[in-house]
Design an enzyme around this catalytic site. Sequence first.
Site, PDB file in Angstrom:
ATOM      1  N   GLY A 267       3.928   0.390  -3.384  1.00  0.00           N
ATOM      2  CA  GLY A 267       2.925  -0.310  -2.574  1.00  0.00           C
ATOM      3  C   GLY A 267       3.146  -1.812  -2.564  1.00  0.00           C
ATOM      4  O   GLY A 267       2.915  -2.477  -1.546  1.00  0.00           O
ATOM      5  N   SER A 268       3.626  -2.371  -3.670  1.00  0.00           N
ATOM      6  CA  SER A 268       3.870  -3.815  -3.724  1.00  0.00           C
ATOM      7  C   SER A 268       5.187  -4.181  -3.046  1.00  0.00           C
ATOM      8  O   SER A 268       5.323  -5.262  -2.474  1.00  0.00           O
ATOM      9  CB  SER A 268       3.903  -4.290  -5.179  1.00  0.00           C
ATOM     10  OG  SER A 268       2.661  -4.075  -5.793  1.00  0.00           O
TER      11      SER A 268
ATOM     12  N   SER B 143       3.983  -7.579  -7.794  1.00  0.00           N
ATOM     13  CA  SER B 143       3.548  -6.343  -8.453  1.00  0.00           C
ATOM     14  C   SER B 143       2.042  -6.397  -8.597  1.00  0.00           C
ATOM     15  O   SER B 143       1.512  -7.287  -9.258  1.00  0.00           O
ATOM     16  CB  SER B 143       4.193  -6.201  -9.831  1.00  0.00           C
ATOM     17  OG  SER B 143       3.558  -5.157 -10.549  1.00  0.00           O
TER      18      SER B 143
ATOM     19  N   SER C 261      -0.095  -4.465 -10.222  1.00  0.00           N
ATOM     20  CA  SER C 261      -0.539  -4.349 -11.619  1.00  0.00           C
ATOM     21  C   SER C 261       0.040  -5.467 -12.482  1.00  0.00           C
ATOM     22  O   SER C 261      -0.562  -5.879 -13.466  1.00  0.00           O
ATOM     23  CB  SER C 261      -0.091  -3.001 -12.200  1.00  0.00           C
ATOM     24  OG  SER C 261       1.328  -2.946 -12.202  1.00  0.00           O
TER      25      SER C 261
ATOM     26  N   THR D 118       4.990  -3.407 -13.632  1.00  0.00           N
ATOM     27  CA  THR D 118       6.032  -2.474 -13.183  1.00  0.00           C
ATOM     28  C   THR D 118       7.385  -2.841 -13.794  1.00  0.00           C
ATOM     29  O   THR D 118       7.891  -3.950 -13.605  1.00  0.00           O
ATOM     30  CB  THR D 118       6.074  -2.477 -11.641  1.00  0.00           C
ATOM     31  OG1 THR D 118       4.800  -2.005 -11.219  1.00  0.00           O
ATOM     32  CG2 THR D 118       7.158  -1.602 -11.079  1.00  0.00           C
TER      33      THR D 118
ATOM     34  N   ARG E  98      -1.595   0.364  -3.226  1.00  0.00           N
ATOM     35  CA  ARG E  98      -1.456   0.551  -1.777  1.00  0.00           C
ATOM     36  C   ARG E  98      -2.725   0.162  -1.022  1.00  0.00           C
ATOM     37  O   ARG E  98      -2.682  -0.115   0.171  1.00  0.00           O
ATOM     38  CB  ARG E  98      -1.057   1.999  -1.467  1.00  0.00           C
ATOM     39  CG  ARG E  98      -2.071   3.018  -1.915  1.00  0.00           C
ATOM     40  CD  ARG E  98      -1.480   4.421  -1.859  1.00  0.00           C
ATOM     41  NE  ARG E  98      -2.461   5.449  -2.206  1.00  0.00           N
ATOM     42  CZ  ARG E  98      -2.827   5.760  -3.436  1.00  0.00           C
ATOM     43  NH1 ARG E  98      -2.320   5.107  -4.476  1.00  0.00           N
ATOM     44  NH2 ARG E  98      -3.728   6.717  -3.648  1.00  0.00           N
TER      45      ARG E  98
ATOM     46  N   GLU F 122       1.283   9.364  -0.913  1.00  0.00           N
ATOM     47  CA  GLU F 122       0.348   9.034  -1.994  1.00  0.00           C
ATOM     48  C   GLU F 122      -1.103   9.381  -1.666  1.00  0.00           C
ATOM     49  O   GLU F 122      -1.822   9.896  -2.514  1.00  0.00           O
ATOM     50  CB  GLU F 122       0.459   7.550  -2.349  1.00  0.00           C
ATOM     51  CG  GLU F 122       1.794   7.212  -2.988  1.00  0.00           C
ATOM     52  CD  GLU F 122       1.866   5.759  -3.422  1.00  0.00           C
ATOM     53  OE1 GLU F 122       1.108   5.356  -4.315  1.00  0.00           O
ATOM     54  OE2 GLU F 122       2.676   5.013  -2.842  1.00  0.00           O
TER      55      GLU F 122
ATOM     56  N   HIS G 113      22.972   8.610  14.636  1.00  0.00           N
ATOM     57  CA  HIS G 113      24.349   8.817  14.181  1.00  0.00           C
ATOM     58  C   HIS G 113      24.435   9.917  13.123  1.00  0.00           C
ATOM     59  O   HIS G 113      25.475  10.092  12.508  1.00  0.00           O
ATOM     60  CB  HIS G 113      24.911   7.496  13.647  1.00  0.00           C
ATOM     61  CG  HIS G 113      24.935   6.449  14.726  1.00  0.00           C
ATOM     62  ND1 HIS G 113      26.011   6.251  15.550  1.00  0.00           N
ATOM     63  CD2 HIS G 113      23.972   5.592  15.161  1.00  0.00           C
ATOM     64  CE1 HIS G 113      25.728   5.293  16.422  1.00  0.00           C
ATOM     65  NE2 HIS G 113      24.491   4.884  16.204  1.00  0.00           N
TER      66      HIS G 113
ATOM     67  N   LYS H  28       5.242   6.883 -15.386  1.00  0.00           N
ATOM     68  CA  LYS H  28       5.194   5.563 -16.032  1.00  0.00           C
ATOM     69  C   LYS H  28       4.907   5.724 -17.527  1.00  0.00           C
ATOM     70  O   LYS H  28       5.498   5.026 -18.358  1.00  0.00           O
ATOM     71  CB  LYS H  28       4.144   4.674 -15.355  1.00  0.00           C
ATOM     72  CG  LYS H  28       4.584   4.191 -13.969  1.00  0.00           C
ATOM     73  CD  LYS H  28       3.576   3.241 -13.321  1.00  0.00           C
ATOM     74  CE  LYS H  28       4.090   2.747 -11.977  1.00  0.00           C
ATOM     75  NZ  LYS H  28       3.179   1.866 -11.256  1.00  0.00           N
TER      76      LYS H  28
HETATM   77  O1  PA5 Z   1       0.969   2.828  -4.735  1.00  0.00           O
HETATM   78  C1  PA5 Z   1       1.270   2.908  -5.927  1.00  0.00           C
HETATM   79  O2  PA5 Z   1       0.452   3.152  -6.810  1.00  0.00           O
HETATM   80  C2  PA5 Z   1       2.701   2.678  -6.312  1.00  0.00           C
HETATM   81  O3  PA5 Z   1       3.552   2.798  -5.244  1.00  0.00           O
HETATM   82  C3  PA5 Z   1       2.823   1.294  -6.972  1.00  0.00           C
HETATM   83  O4  PA5 Z   1       2.663   0.291  -6.016  1.00  0.00           O
HETATM   84  C4  PA5 Z   1       4.158   1.166  -7.672  1.00  0.00           C
HETATM   85  O5  PA5 Z   1       4.252   2.139  -8.689  1.00  0.00           O
HETATM   86  C5  PA5 Z   1       4.379  -0.207  -8.286  1.00  0.00           C
HETATM   87  O6  PA5 Z   1       3.270  -0.628  -9.006  1.00  0.00           O
HETATM   88  P1  PA5 Z   1       2.723  -2.107  -8.755  1.00  0.00           P
HETATM   89  O7  PA5 Z   1       2.327  -2.156  -7.313  1.00  0.00           O
HETATM   90  O8  PA5 Z   1       1.546  -2.237  -9.662  1.00  0.00           O
HETATM   91  O9  PA5 Z   1       3.839  -3.027  -9.100  1.00  0.00           O
END
Ligand code: PA5
Length: 356
Positions: free
Chosen positions: A59-60, A101, A103, A106, A153, A239, A255, A349
């Site tokens: 998400g980040s 990030s 959180s 990561t 996200r 997700e 292609h 994780k």
């Molecule tokens: O959506 C999510 O929970 C994940 O895709 C996180 O974004 C990913 O694990 C990375 O974590 P963070 O966004 O805290 O760096």
Amino acid sequence: MNVLDDMDRIKEIDREDILGIEENFHSQLLEAREIIQKSNLEKLKQKEFKGIAFLGMGGSGFAGDIIKALIKDDINIPVEIVKGYKLPAFVKSDWLVVPVSYSGDTEETISAVNQALERGCEVLIICSGGKLEDIGKKNNKAVIKIPPGLQPRGAIGYVFLPTYLALDKLDIITVNSGDIEEALSLIKQKAKLYSRETGSDRNPAKKLALKISGRLPIIYGTEGLLAAVGYRLKCEFNENSKTPCWCNEFPELNHNETVGWERLKDITKKFILLIFREKDESARVKKRIEVTSNLIKENIGEIVEIQVEGKSKLAKALSTMYLGDMASVYLALLAGVDPTPVEKIKILKEELEKLN
Ligand code: PA5
């Protein structure tokens, strides 16, 4: 009554109200703009960078994808996306490294930022706290702190907009304020249209989810901006809706993947293909999309064209992303699945943490 129009049932399934977070995307963007306006980036100003590397996962990581797609036609230094542990060797001390990030914890992002610090790169950190914030403080680096407590996200406004506008504040790019206003106003308008209060008969996000329901979505966008949005939507369907989903981009898919639809029709008939279309797409892209659709349509359950709205690239990207984000939550609700928990990511994780 359809579950998407049943307010009580929505509350029962969506226990952490991710739908409410998505419905508030416009306010999140406004708050995100204020965050960057108040941020102090003096530590970085006046520096000339030879390149920019965005670090970030999931998400980040999307922040870097979309920013690269927005700026690549105008910027005259390389922009690199790093989604993994290792910083490429060509990222030297005269680069700006931007770890994003939500959180702040990561491990891939932390590993890459530590390499950037060892090489003496300038670093601009975007996080809500965690180890990254500590790394920033310890090394006297600029940190843009965003509000905690959301799913990464669901915090896309916080991770994306301050990162993008920071480049403007540092005079690395020039962001047109009219583009920001256009994007904000389009999102505000869509928030009402896509909200739970707007019935399934008039709500394009609910309609899209209803079309996808029971089928496997595949997303095709055109290289650059819409490919980045396609990848974001793939991740949202994974997700939020807990469904497999793939994405690919024109022209590359012509292609290889175009041929891959020739067999296993009994399986692929359960797929639904979403294709992003733009009013101003080039004649060659238009032709590619039309010919491709004709070549593969017999083997797919349905092909749905999604008309991209907005004039600026920013408005196009955010509004298309928003439709998909909302549809992904509605798709989860249709399946009776809570969109928020991502248990498997958590387990992974935790297992990796045990190696420390
Ligand atoms: O959506 C999510 O929970 C994940 O895709 C996180 O974004 C990913 O694990 C990375 O974590 P963070 O966004 O805290 O760096």
